[in-house]
Design a protein around this motif. Structure first.
Motif, mmCIF file in Angstrom:
data_model
loop_
_atom_site.group_PDB
_atom_site.id
_atom_site.type_symbol
_atom_site.label_atom_id
_atom_site.label_comp_id
_atom_site.label_asym_id
_atom_site.label_seq_id
_atom_site.Cartn_x
_atom_site.Cartn_y
_atom_site.Cartn_z
ATOM 1 N N LEU A 15 59.745 82.653 64.369
ATOM 2 C CA LEU A 15 60.899 81.958 63.785
ATOM 3 C C LEU A 15 61.739 81.259 64.841
ATOM 4 C CD1 LEU A 15 62.067 84.583 61.132
ATOM 5 C CD2 LEU A 15 60.662 82.560 60.788
ATOM 6 N N THR A 16 62.116 82.001 65.892
ATOM 7 C CA THR A 16 62.989 81.401 66.906
ATOM 8 C C THR A 16 62.277 80.263 67.633
ATOM 9 O OG1 THR A 16 62.324 83.121 68.494
ATOM 10 C CG2 THR A 16 64.343 83.501 67.259
ATOM 11 N N GLN A 17 60.975 80.449 67.900
ATOM 12 C CA GLN A 17 60.229 79.391 68.580
ATOM 13 C C GLN A 17 60.156 78.131 67.719
ATOM 14 O OE1 GLN A 17 59.333 82.544 68.498
ATOM 15 N NE2 GLN A 17 59.175 83.154 70.648
ATOM 16 N N GLN A 18 59.935 78.322 66.400
ATOM 17 C CA GLN A 18 59.837 77.173 65.512
ATOM 18 C C GLN A 18 61.174 76.455 65.396
ATOM 19 O OE1 GLN A 18 56.864 75.971 63.732
ATOM 20 N NE2 GLN A 18 58.316 74.281 63.813
ATOM 21 N N ILE A 19 62.264 77.211 65.292
ATOM 22 C CA ILE A 19 63.601 76.612 65.208
ATOM 23 C C ILE A 19 63.907 75.828 66.478
ATOM 24 C CG2 ILE A 19 66.074 77.148 65.154
ATOM 25 C CD1 ILE A 19 65.348 79.480 63.236
ATOM 26 N N GLY A 20 63.551 76.414 67.633
ATOM 27 C CA GLY A 20 63.767 75.704 68.890
ATOM 28 C C GLY A 20 62.946 74.431 68.953
ATOM 29 N N LYS A 21 61.672 74.531 68.566
ATOM 30 C CA LYS A 21 60.789 73.362 68.574
ATOM 31 C C LYS A 21 61.327 72.264 67.665
ATOM 32 C CE LYS A 21 55.888 72.187 67.981
ATOM 33 N NZ LYS A 21 54.576 72.678 67.510
ATOM 34 N N ASN A 27 60.805 75.782 75.054
ATOM 35 C CA ASN A 27 60.896 77.156 75.550
ATOM 36 C C ASN A 27 62.227 77.772 75.129
ATOM 37 O OD1 ASN A 27 60.848 79.585 76.913
ATOM 38 N ND2 ASN A 27 60.185 78.714 78.862
ATOM 39 N N ILE A 28 62.275 78.272 73.911
ATOM 40 C CA ILE A 28 63.538 78.799 73.377
ATOM 41 C C ILE A 28 63.957 80.069 74.103
ATOM 42 C CG2 ILE A 28 62.469 80.183 71.544
ATOM 43 C CD1 ILE A 28 65.729 78.144 71.284
ATOM 44 N N ASP A 29 62.987 80.875 74.556
ATOM 45 C CA ASP A 29 63.325 82.110 75.270
ATOM 46 C C ASP A 29 64.082 81.802 76.557
ATOM 47 O OD1 ASP A 29 62.141 83.720 73.353
ATOM 48 O OD2 ASP A 29 60.170 83.583 74.288
ATOM 49 N N ALA A 30 63.695 80.713 77.235
ATOM 50 C CA ALA A 30 64.388 80.322 78.467
ATOM 51 C C ALA A 30 65.823 79.907 78.168
ATOM 52 C CB ALA A 30 63.645 79.179 79.148
ATOM 53 N N ILE A 445 66.120 71.144 56.765
ATOM 54 C CA ILE A 445 65.827 72.573 56.695
ATOM 55 C C ILE A 445 64.671 72.942 57.628
ATOM 56 C CG2 ILE A 445 66.713 72.779 54.335
ATOM 57 C CD1 ILE A 445 63.797 72.796 53.385
ATOM 58 N N ASP A 446 64.709 74.181 58.101
ATOM 59 C CA ASP A 446 63.690 74.667 59.024
ATOM 60 C C ASP A 446 62.516 75.335 58.310
ATOM 61 O OD1 ASP A 446 64.687 74.471 62.011
ATOM 62 O OD2 ASP A 446 66.441 74.932 60.807
ATOM 63 N N PHE A 447 62.812 76.005 57.179
ATOM 64 C CA PHE A 447 61.746 76.741 56.487
ATOM 65 C C PHE A 447 61.916 76.634 54.976
ATOM 66 C CE2 PHE A 447 62.537 79.150 60.460
ATOM 67 C CZ PHE A 447 61.315 78.923 61.081
ATOM 68 N N ILE A 448 60.785 76.612 54.272
ATOM 69 C CA ILE A 448 60.771 76.767 52.810
ATOM 70 C C ILE A 448 60.118 78.117 52.535
ATOM 71 C CG2 ILE A 448 59.934 75.850 50.616
ATOM 72 C CD1 ILE A 448 59.743 73.094 51.968
ATOM 73 N N VAL A 449 60.857 79.019 51.886
ATOM 74 C CA VAL A 449 60.369 80.383 51.697
ATOM 75 C C VAL A 449 60.537 80.806 50.242
ATOM 76 C CG1 VAL A 449 60.946 81.026 54.071
ATOM 77 C CG2 VAL A 449 62.609 81.447 52.251
ATOM 78 N N GLU A 461 66.042 88.162 62.768
ATOM 79 C CA GLU A 461 65.479 87.373 63.873
ATOM 80 C C GLU A 461 66.224 86.049 64.019
ATOM 81 O OE1 GLU A 461 61.263 85.638 65.622
ATOM 82 O OE2 GLU A 461 61.232 86.938 63.850
ATOM 83 N N ILE A 462 66.529 85.419 62.897
ATOM 84 C CA ILE A 462 67.296 84.171 62.960
ATOM 85 C C ILE A 462 68.726 84.446 63.416
ATOM 86 C CG2 ILE A 462 68.250 82.283 61.578
ATOM 87 C CD1 ILE A 462 65.711 82.255 59.960
ATOM 88 N N ASP A 463 69.268 85.581 62.993
ATOM 89 C CA ASP A 463 70.645 85.926 63.358
ATOM 90 C C ASP A 463 70.811 86.108 64.874
ATOM 91 O OD1 ASP A 463 73.322 86.538 62.246
ATOM 92 O OD2 ASP A 463 72.994 88.497 63.175
ATOM 93 N N LYS A 464 69.722 86.466 65.563
ATOM 94 C CA LYS A 464 69.782 86.607 67.021
ATOM 95 C C LYS A 464 70.130 85.293 67.710
ATOM 96 C CE LYS A 464 66.261 90.254 67.443
ATOM 97 N NZ LYS A 464 64.863 90.522 67.876
ATOM 98 N N MET A 465 69.908 84.175 66.997
ATOM 99 C CA MET A 465 70.138 82.860 67.584
ATOM 100 C C MET A 465 71.578 82.389 67.412
ATOM 101 S SD MET A 465 66.614 80.947 66.477
ATOM 102 C CE MET A 465 66.729 79.711 67.766
ATOM 103 N N LYS A 466 72.418 83.243 66.854
ATOM 104 C CA LYS A 466 73.811 82.868 66.597
ATOM 105 C C LYS A 466 74.521 82.290 67.826
ATOM 106 C CE LYS A 466 76.067 85.767 64.015
ATOM 107 N NZ LYS A 466 76.847 86.971 63.628
ATOM 108 N N PRO A 467 74.296 82.853 69.045
ATOM 109 C CA PRO A 467 74.978 82.285 70.216
ATOM 110 C C PRO A 467 74.570 80.849 70.533
ATOM 111 C CG PRO A 467 74.141 84.489 70.699
ATOM 112 C CD PRO A 467 73.553 84.075 69.384
#
Length: 562
Positions: A15-21, A27-30, A445-449, A461-467
């Motif tokens: 999820l985080t990688q796709q949102i970053g992309k 490299n979202i982790d970086a 939008i990032d995802f259709i679920v 997992e998405i909430d971790k990206m709040k910062p």
């Protein structure tokens, strides 16, 4: 509901990688773990050696130094860093001035009452060639520390500007460039004062909407918000804590801190401006008398008292803006066929409000807005703001081919000038160029679920990206198809409508009357566009979906159990 999927809707990628992309970050982790290693040497900025040499010369001569405070939040942060840093380095004759209104650059009328050997212009001045030449002819050294575009360097000043050289990071605000100058002087003098001001670099960066996908700029924000030291900044945070919560984030500063400071530059008196800047540069503990309701005369911190006054100025600004919005919205409604509003509001008395008005018109009309008024030079001048859910991503670039005199600033928030005689023709040209664009609100939008995909793990997992949210790294939106809505409740003030399905809370803040009528006491299936995250209240953490838009797909008979 109109939406556009901006990625590949790939859950397996992460999820985080796709949102970053989706936001151009490979490299979202970086980006989530930036450090000082992501920063560049200050000496990569052209003319930095000369700037250090100029400061050293005036330090040894104990010269008189004057600083111009640019008229916005970044300007206040830039000037504060410069002033406090010089004091740390032993400069004893340092003065400063605010502009009497929201203008930028060097104005001799303001400088008449000051004597100085060195003039420092943070967050402005790159294009003030004539004024700089005159000052140089009078024996004054000029140090410009800026980040705005300019066609050339002045021959009569030392200019530090990342946009005018090969410095790798073009997304630095004025405060960031000032920080780099301080960092270079630290290296030359073997001191380490600059890091003390990273909180103000973060504030200036966020207020000036710099792109935080750049690792160095992200580091300024991340590190600066960890430890806020400036007493004025801290007092404003404390004042806004109820709205922001305990976590100090980029998006919190963007919406609840920077607008208060900018309101003083737009609507404050010169005395109020000077008082606020005094709060920023006062480092010792100073208390003042305050008449507290129900408690009589009490002692409060100087900055706490100023923060309260800033809040009052913001209220005053909002009232003034409210008075102006009615007739301006009438003009906009008369041009309802225009996909981009270009409004001549020359009868508006307060030009300092044009940026705010442009922002409000864009939001209310759900399309970009250019708000102009006739200036003394005969040109129509004003501000432009894009609308975040409009089809055009980069408004300034889109407008470049048309016959504007100038478009200066950020891509989606910038200054505009236009010859009055060209207004009608430009409006018609833009109307033709945007004829195929829809003005229906578009959600990216990032995802259709489906509801079964929307697990607590997914949300956390998405909430971790709040910062990361804010300043060119937009918060993630998702489309959930086939949500069951049953037993929806509304609070007493009718400001929040919510229901629970599969242990997730669905919330609509400030629902419309139609949404209340459609959802309350009904059983139905709907598609939802919204943001996911967690909410903490009384020690309990709840996963929730904050709804931005919805579409009812199917009404169901409500089951009644006896």
């Amino acid at each position: 509901m109109k939406y556009k999927l901006i990625g590949e809707n790939d859950f397996t990628f992460g999820l985080t990688q796709q949102i970053g992309k989706n936001r151009g970050v490979e490299n979202i982790d970086a980006l989530l773990s930036v450090s000082e290693k992501d920063c560049f040497s200050p000496f990569k900025l052209e003319n930095m050696q000369q700037a250090v040499g100029m400061l050293k010369k005036h330090q040894h001569k104990n010269s008189k130094v004057h600083i111009i405070v640019d008229a916005d939040c970044d300007g206040a942060c830039s000037a504060t860093i410069m002033y406090l840093y010089l004091k740390k380095c032993g400069f004893s004759n340092v003065t400063w001035n605010n502009h009497p209104k929201k203008i930028h650059g060097i104005f001799f009328e303001e400088l008449k009452s000051f004597e100085f050997d060195l003039l420092i212009v943070p967050d402005a001045g790159s294009s003030d060639y004539e004024q700089i030449e005159i000052l140089s002819s009078r024996g004054v050294d000029v140090l410009v520390i800026d980040h705005h575009e300019a066609p050339k360097y002045s021959e009569h000043a030392v200019t530090i500007n990342p946009k005018m050289c090969d410095y790798p990071n073009k997304e630095m605000c004025g405060a960031g460039v000032v920080y780099k100058v301080c960092e270079a002087f630290d290296l030359a003098e073997m001191t380490n004062y600059a890091p003390e001001f990273l909180d103000l670099v973060a504030l200036g960066t966020i207020a000036d909407m710099m792109d935080t996908r750049i690792p160095e700029t992200r580091y300024f924000c991340t590190e600066g918000l960890k430890k806020v030291k400036n007493k004025m900044f801290k007092s404003i945070i404390d004042k806004q804590k109820f709205k922001m919560g305990d976590d100090l984030t980029i998006i919190g500063v963007q919406f609840y801190i920077a607008p208060l400071i900018n309101s003083v530059f737009r609507s404050g008196t010169k005395e109020e401006l000077d008082k606020m800047f005094t709060g920023f540069i006062t480092t010792e503990l100073v208390e003042v008398d305050y008449q507290k309701r129900g408690a009589g005369l009490v002692k409060v911190l100087l900055q706490e008292d100023i923060a309260r006054e800033i809040g009052n100025i913001k209220v005053r600004q909002d009232k003034n803006k409210g008075k102006l919005m009615g007739p301006i919205l009438d003009i906009a409604r008369n041009q309802s066929e225009d996909k981009i509003h270009i409004l001549d509001v020359s009868n508006v008395e307060d030009p300092e409000m044009l940026g705010l008005i442009a922002n409000d018109v864009a939001k209310r009309q759900q399309r970009p807005a250019l708000i102009l008024r006739k200036a003394k030079d005969g040109l129509l001048r004003g501000s432009a703001r894009n609308y975040g859910k409009f089809e055009i991503d980069n408004l300034k670039s889109f407008l470049m081919p048309f016959s504007f005199e100038s478009l200066q600033g950020h891509e989606n928030a910038f200054g505009v000038s236009l010859k009055a005689e060209n207004l009608d023709s430009v409006r018609e040209e833009i109307k033709l160029a945007t004829r195929d664009i829809s003005v229906e609100e578009t959600f990216y939008i990032d995802f259709i679920v489906s509801p079964k995909d929307l697990t607590k793990k997914f949300i956390r997992e998405i909430d971790k990206m709040k910062p990361l949210w804010g300043n060119s790294f937009e918060e993630a939106y998702i489309l959930v198809k086939g949500v069951t809505c049953s037993d929806a409740q509304i609070n007493e003030k009718r400001t929040m409508l919510s229901w629970t399905d599969k242990n997730l809370k669905y919330v609509i803040f400030n629902p419309t009357e139609k949404q209340i009528e459609d959802l309350l006491d009904k059983s139905l299936e709907c598609d939802i566009i919204g943001r996911v995250g967690t909410n903490e209240w009384n020690g309990t953490t709840t996963e929730q979906v904050v709804i931005s838009d919805l579409e009812v797909k199917e009404m169901k008979e409500k089951e009644i159990w006896f």
